[in-house]
Design a protein around this motif. Structure first.
Motif, PDB file in Angstrom:
ATOM      1  N   HIS A  37       0.827  -1.206   0.000  1.00  0.00           N
ATOM      2  CA  HIS A  37       0.000   0.000   0.000  1.00  0.00           C
ATOM      3  C   HIS A  37       0.867   1.264   0.000  1.00  0.00           C
ATOM      4  CE1 HIS A  37      -3.244   2.761   0.875  1.00  0.00           C
ATOM      5  NE2 HIS A  37      -2.562   3.190   1.936  1.00  0.00           N
ATOM      6  N   GLU A  38       1.891   1.291   0.831  1.00  0.00           N
ATOM      7  CA  GLU A  38       2.771   2.466   0.907  1.00  0.00           C
ATOM      8  C   GLU A  38       3.495   2.696  -0.421  1.00  0.00           C
ATOM      9  OE1 GLU A  38       3.154   4.828   3.281  1.00  0.00           O
ATOM     10  OE2 GLU A  38       1.435   3.833   4.203  1.00  0.00           O
ATOM     11  N   PHE A  39       3.983   1.626  -1.036  1.00  0.00           N
ATOM     12  CA  PHE A  39       4.680   1.757  -2.316  1.00  0.00           C
ATOM     13  C   PHE A  39       3.718   2.234  -3.398  1.00  0.00           C
ATOM     14  CE2 PHE A  39       6.252  -0.154  -6.338  1.00  0.00           C
ATOM     15  CZ  PHE A  39       7.408   0.604  -6.467  1.00  0.00           C
ATOM     16  N   ASN A  40       2.524   1.678  -3.454  1.00  0.00           N
ATOM     17  CA  ASN A  40       1.529   2.102  -4.447  1.00  0.00           C
ATOM     18  C   ASN A  40       1.138   3.558  -4.258  1.00  0.00           C
ATOM     19  OD1 ASN A  40       1.424  -0.368  -5.759  1.00  0.00           O
ATOM     20  ND2 ASN A  40      -0.310  -1.104  -4.563  1.00  0.00           N
ATOM     21  N   ARG A  41       0.954   3.966  -2.995  1.00  0.00           N
ATOM     22  CA  ARG A  41       0.597   5.349  -2.705  1.00  0.00           C
ATOM     23  C   ARG A  41       1.713   6.292  -3.166  1.00  0.00           C
ATOM     24  NH1 ARG A  41       2.381   8.703   0.395  1.00  0.00           N
ATOM     25  NH2 ARG A  41       3.503   7.225   1.688  1.00  0.00           N
ATOM     26  N   CYS A  42       2.941   5.926  -2.865  1.00  0.00           N
ATOM     27  CA  CYS A  42       4.085   6.744  -3.277  1.00  0.00           C
ATOM     28  C   CYS A  42       4.147   6.861  -4.798  1.00  0.00           C
ATOM     29  CB  CYS A  42       5.385   6.149  -2.738  1.00  0.00           C
ATOM     30  SG  CYS A  42       6.853   7.106  -3.168  1.00  0.00           S
ATOM     31  N   CYS A  43       3.961   5.760  -5.493  1.00  0.00           N
ATOM     32  CA  CYS A  43       4.011   5.776  -6.961  1.00  0.00           C
ATOM     33  C   CYS A  43       2.921   6.663  -7.549  1.00  0.00           C
ATOM     34  CB  CYS A  43       3.893   4.358  -7.516  1.00  0.00           C
ATOM     35  SG  CYS A  43       5.336   3.335  -7.190  1.00  0.00           S
ATOM     36  N   LYS A  44       1.717   6.582  -6.984  1.00  0.00           N
ATOM     37  CA  LYS A  44       0.613   7.402  -7.483  1.00  0.00           C
ATOM     38  C   LYS A  44       0.867   8.880  -7.216  1.00  0.00           C
ATOM     39  CE  LYS A  44      -2.942   3.878  -7.042  1.00  0.00           C
ATOM     40  NZ  LYS A  44      -4.097   3.409  -6.279  1.00  0.00           N
ATOM     41  N   ASP A  45       1.441   9.184  -6.052  1.00  0.00           N
ATOM     42  CA  ASP A  45       1.681  10.582  -5.674  1.00  0.00           C
ATOM     43  C   ASP A  45       2.809  11.228  -6.463  1.00  0.00           C
ATOM     44  OD1 ASP A  45      -0.334  10.266  -3.840  1.00  0.00           O
ATOM     45  OD2 ASP A  45       0.995  10.173  -2.087  1.00  0.00           O
ATOM     46  N   THR A  46       3.814  10.457  -6.895  1.00  0.00           N
ATOM     47  CA  THR A  46       4.991  11.054  -7.535  1.00  0.00           C
ATOM     48  C   THR A  46       5.027  10.896  -9.047  1.00  0.00           C
ATOM     49  OG1 THR A  46       6.273   9.056  -7.113  1.00  0.00           O
ATOM     50  CG2 THR A  46       6.428  10.818  -5.492  1.00  0.00           C
ATOM     51  N   GLY A  47       4.224  10.048  -9.618  1.00  0.00           N
ATOM     52  CA  GLY A  47       4.186   9.900 -11.075  1.00  0.00           C
ATOM     53  C   GLY A  47       5.481   9.366 -11.648  1.00  0.00           C
ATOM     54  N   PHE A  48       6.025  10.056 -12.661  1.00  0.00           N
ATOM     55  CA  PHE A  48       7.209   9.581 -13.372  1.00  0.00           C
ATOM     56  C   PHE A  48       8.465   9.564 -12.507  1.00  0.00           C
ATOM     57  CE2 PHE A  48       4.621  11.091 -17.006  1.00  0.00           C
ATOM     58  CZ  PHE A  48       4.487   9.865 -17.640  1.00  0.00           C
ATOM     59  N   LEU A  49       8.499  10.339 -11.453  1.00  0.00           N
ATOM     60  CA  LEU A  49       9.679  10.400 -10.592  1.00  0.00           C
ATOM     61  C   LEU A  49       9.706   9.287  -9.551  1.00  0.00           C
ATOM     62  CD1 LEU A  49       9.828  14.257 -10.041  1.00  0.00           C
ATOM     63  CD2 LEU A  49      11.191  12.884 -11.612  1.00  0.00           C
TER      64      LEU A  49
END
Length: 107
Positions: A37-49
């Motif tokens: 969940h934390e990794f998915n949230r981070c990916c969604k929040d930061t996009g390409f970065l």
């Protein structure tokens, strides 16, 4: 000969190297759901970065998953579950994913 091993069925290559590890991955993702969940949230929040900004979350997720993948007791647990599902399939002919408790609509 170890008597506990005598009743254990011989596993095919595909069962030992593909099907049981697949079950292990699914169960490990459940057990590491907070990290997922934390990794998915981070990916969604930061996009390409995400490659740069989510390294900490990615490392924590990998560490959690690897811990389960390398645990012999976890492998044995998943192997027993796989064998139980295999026996049920052989008895019923219904795959585990399609086997659900169905309540008659007349109740």
């Amino acid at each position: 000969m170890d008597p506990s091993k005598a009743e254990e069925p011989e596993l095919r290559h595909v069962e030992k190297d593909v099907l049981i590890p697949k079950l292990m991955r699914e169960k490990a993702k459940e057990r590491c759901s907070e990290h997922v969940h934390e990794f998915n949230r981070c990916c969604k929040d930061t996009g390409f970065l995400m490659v740069f900004k989510c390294q900490e979350e990615n490392a924590a997720l990998k560490q959690c998953l690897t811990q389960h993948y390398q645990d012999p007791a976890f492998f044995d647990e998943c192997k027993r579950e796989y064998l139980r599902e295999k026996v049920e399939y052989q008895q019923t002919g219904i795959p585990a994913k399609n086997r659900q408790q169905k309540i008659p609509s007349s109740m």
